[in-house]
Each structure stands twice: as C-alpha cells, then as structure tokens.
Design a protein around this motif. Structure first.
Motif, PDB file in Angstrom:
ATOM      1  N   MET A 241      44.186  34.528  42.754  1.00 25.35           N
ATOM      2  CA  MET A 241      44.593  33.848  41.522  1.00 25.35           C
ATOM      3  C   MET A 241      43.386  33.508  40.655  1.00 25.35           C
ATOM      4  O   MET A 241      43.390  33.724  39.445  1.00 25.35           O
ATOM      5  CB  MET A 241      45.347  32.561  41.898  1.00 25.35           C
TER       6      MET A 241
ATOM      7  N   ILE B 185      41.952  36.268  38.424  1.00 27.21           N
ATOM      8  CA  ILE B 185      42.745  36.607  37.242  1.00 27.21           C
ATOM      9  C   ILE B 185      42.507  35.600  36.122  1.00 27.21           C
ATOM     10  O   ILE B 185      42.325  35.969  34.953  1.00 27.21           O
ATOM     11  CB  ILE B 185      44.249  36.680  37.611  1.00 27.21           C
ATOM     12  N   ILE B 186      42.462  34.279  36.489  1.00 25.83           N
ATOM     13  CA  ILE B 186      42.172  33.260  35.472  1.00 25.83           C
ATOM     14  C   ILE B 186      40.815  33.521  34.828  1.00 25.83           C
ATOM     15  O   ILE B 186      40.661  33.523  33.604  1.00 25.83           O
ATOM     16  CB  ILE B 186      42.202  31.850  36.101  1.00 25.83           C
TER      17      ILE B 186
ATOM     18  N   ALA C  84      43.016  41.770  38.244  1.00 19.99           N
ATOM     19  CA  ALA C  84      41.915  41.020  37.637  1.00 19.99           C
ATOM     20  C   ALA C  84      40.809  41.955  37.170  1.00 19.99           C
ATOM     21  O   ALA C  84      40.222  41.753  36.097  1.00 19.99           O
ATOM     22  CB  ALA C  84      41.365  40.011  38.645  1.00 19.99           C
TER      23      ALA C  84
END
Lengths: 172, 116, 86
Positions: free
Chosen positions: B1, B4-5, C2
C-alpha cells in the motif's frame, strides 16, 4: 558583549552548528557505528570551528515555548499558502488567454529584526505569484503577477500582513 | 500500500513540474518566467522527493534533508536572478501595469551623474 | 502497480525537462536562459533520486544532494555575473 570580545567565536552558535552538522552526518551515513560517529564528530567540529564567527546581538533569537508554537503554526500557514498559490498559478498557466497583470509594487514591513526580514522575503518569494526583487530599508519591492490594488497600503495588507502576523511573535 | 501512495505523490509532483515547464514556455518576460517556472516547480520537486521517500522508506530521512535544502535555497536563487534581471535592465513585458522599483532607482542615477 | 505509476511520473518529469530545454535553447535573453537552467537543475534532483530508487542503489541519493548544492552555487554565480560582471 563588548567590542573586545566581539571577534571571538560565539559558544552557543558553535555548539548548535556542531550538533546540526553531526545530525546531518549521521543521517547521510545511515548507521550509529562508533567509528563513523567519531569521524563525524571530528569533521563537524573542524567545520563548525572554521565556519562560526561572532554572533551579533541582532541575529540572536530568544527561544520560548510560545515562539516555538508560533513557528509550527507559521510553517503550517506557509505550506497552505504555497499550495493555494500553486493551484492559482496552474490555473493562470493553463488558461488560454494567459490572464496576467504583472507589475512591481512597493510594500512596507513592520519587522525590525534582520533575520525576521530575511524569513519574510524568502516566504514571499516561495509563494508563487509574488517575488521579492529588492529590499531597501523597511521597503520590499515585489514583482506581483496579478496587481489588483492601487496603493502601497493595500498591497502591504494583501501580501505581507499574513506572514508578518506570525513573524512578529517569532522574532519580535 | 505504501509504495502506491508514494508513487501517487510523485505523480502529483511531476504534474506540477510539467505545469511549471508550460509556464516557463508561455510567460512573456523573465520575471513572470521565474514566477511560473522555477517557483511553481518547487512544490513539485518537494512532493516528488517526499513521494520517493514514501515509496522507498529507507531513503526518507535523506530525502527530507534534500527537500529542506531545496526549500531554503530556491527562493534565494529566484531572488538573485530577478535582481540580476532588473539590474541588467531587462525590460518588463508589455502587459506590465507599473514598475515602482524603476521609479525608485531613477532619481538616484541622476544624482550619481551630477555628482561625478 | 506502484512501479507503473512511478515510471509514468518520472516520464512526466522528463517531459518537463525537455520543455525546459526548449526554453534554454530558444532564449531570447541571457537571464531567461539562466532561469531555464535553474528549472532544469531543480527537476534533475528528483530524477536522480528516481534513478537511485530504480537502480536500487542508495549511493545515487548523495549524488542528488551534491548536485543540488553545486547547481545552487552555479546559479548564484551566474546571477552575480549578470548583475555586475565578475
């Protein structure tokens, strides 16, 4: 501090510089290994001894809890101001007709401390839309991308007062 | 997570950099180019550095130092360039409404000329 | 996921770099070129850090810091030269 002593190094700023440099060294080395820390301490001591001079009274800042708190509030205010001004600048840049009314205006500051004025000028420059071109006494000459006031008092109120409110407490 | 941030923050920063580059191309004179170009990219650069720090969490302390360095030095170089432009007599764009610095400088030049 | 976003972002930064390069080459005056150079060095710093993350070598981050310091000094020297000569 008498004039005889004024050429000597200021112990407080010497210590502050040493600690700051050592912290920087440890961040960049990335370990608390004894050898690395000792080498950093020696190098930081050398550099801070060479770089630190006398600290005239007008550059000194007196610390107090209220000032530290105001400093934090100021940093938050500055961040919001920068973000908002960046969005306005993005709108100007993307608009097809490039709606700008640039001009250099004169504003006045009430701040007395040179350090406070330095921080004020840098804050003005850091916000897109206003750019400090020159400083003369207590007058700043500011390039403003959207001049929408006619007299110096109004420009002062719009550009300077927000920052000044905090800086007067921090450096006052 | 977390990656991605971080990557999203870098994306926002890169978008601000592109806006700054558009600004530097579209603006009419050096002063406005500083406004739209170098200063608008400061936020982009700082956001990109912080985002990369979130993406690769080991690098975060170093990247915060670099971001602080950029935040402190960038207004100085902007100011130095603007002052140099004004001292070198670079004209302001036609859209300019007024120039109080030139008005403040002008009498001084006359004084110096009469004194010499 | 990502990684894709990160590469897109770095690509966008590279686009900004190319646009700044256009202003550096097109001029029209020396001060404008100096401003474009300032913008280019500013954008290069996060790109260097991006290269460090991409290659997985933390040493490149130090390169970014030293590059930032030297670029700042270079722009200051340039501005000083433009203002009153050496």
């Amino acid at each position: 501090m008498s004039s005889r002593l004024s050429s000597q190094k200021d112990v407080g700023s010497l210590l502050a510089n040493w600690l700051g440099l050592l912290a920087l060294w440890i961040i960049f080395v990335g370990t608390f290994d004894t050898q690395e820390v000792i080498a950093g301490a020696v190098v930081a001591a050398l550099v801070s001894f060479m770089a630190t001079g006398p600290n005239p009274a007008r550059w000194q800042v007196v610390l107090s809890p209220r000032r530290l708190f105001t400093l934090l509030a100021y940093l938050g205010y500055l961040a919001v101001a920068i973000f908002r001004a960046n969005l306005q600048m993005a709108a100007i840049v993307l608009s097809p007709e490039l709606a700008i009314r640039p001009g250099i205006v004169r504003v006045r500051t009430r701040l007395k401390s040179p350090l406070g004025r330095l921080v004020l000028a840098n804050s003005i420059t850091l916000t897109p839309g206003t750019l400090s071109v020159d400083v003369e006494g207590d007058e700043f000459f500011i390039h403003w991308i959207n001049v929408d006031s006619e007299d110096a008092d109004d420009a002062t109120r719009r550009i300077v007062s927000g920052f000044e409110h905090y800086l007067e407490i921090i450096f006052g | 997570m977390l990656p991605i941030i971080g990557a999203l923050v870098v994306l926002v920063g890169a978008a601000f950099m592109v806006l700054a580059a558009i600004g530097i191309i579209r603006m009419p004179d050096p002063y406005n180019r500083i406004q739209a170009g170098t200063k608008a990219s400061t936020l982009g650069v700082v956001l990109a550095l912080i985002g990369l720090g979130i993406y690769e969490i080991d690098l975060l302390p170093k990247l915060i130092v670099i971001a602080l360095f950029v935040l402190i030095t960038n207004p100085l170089s902007s100011h130095a360039l603007a002052r140099a432009a004004h001292a070198a007599g670079v004209p302001l764009a036609d859209e300019t409404v007024r120039d109080e610095l030139a008005a403040a400088r002008a009498p001084k030049v006359i004084e110096e000329e009469t004194a010499s | 996921m990502a990684e894709i976003i990160l590469v897109t972002a770095l690509g966008l930064a590279a686009v900004a770099l190319i646009m700044g390069l256009y202003r550096l080459l097109a001029g029209p005056c020396t001060v404008t070129r100096a401003i474009a150079l300032d913008l280019l060095t500013l954008i290069t710093i996060p790109l260097l850090v991006g290269a460090a993350v991409w290659a997985g070598r933390a040493v490149y981050v130090d390169v970014a810091l030293v590059y930032g310091i030297l670029a700042f000094l270079g722009v200051l020297a340039l501005a000083r030269y433009l203002e009153k000569g050496i």
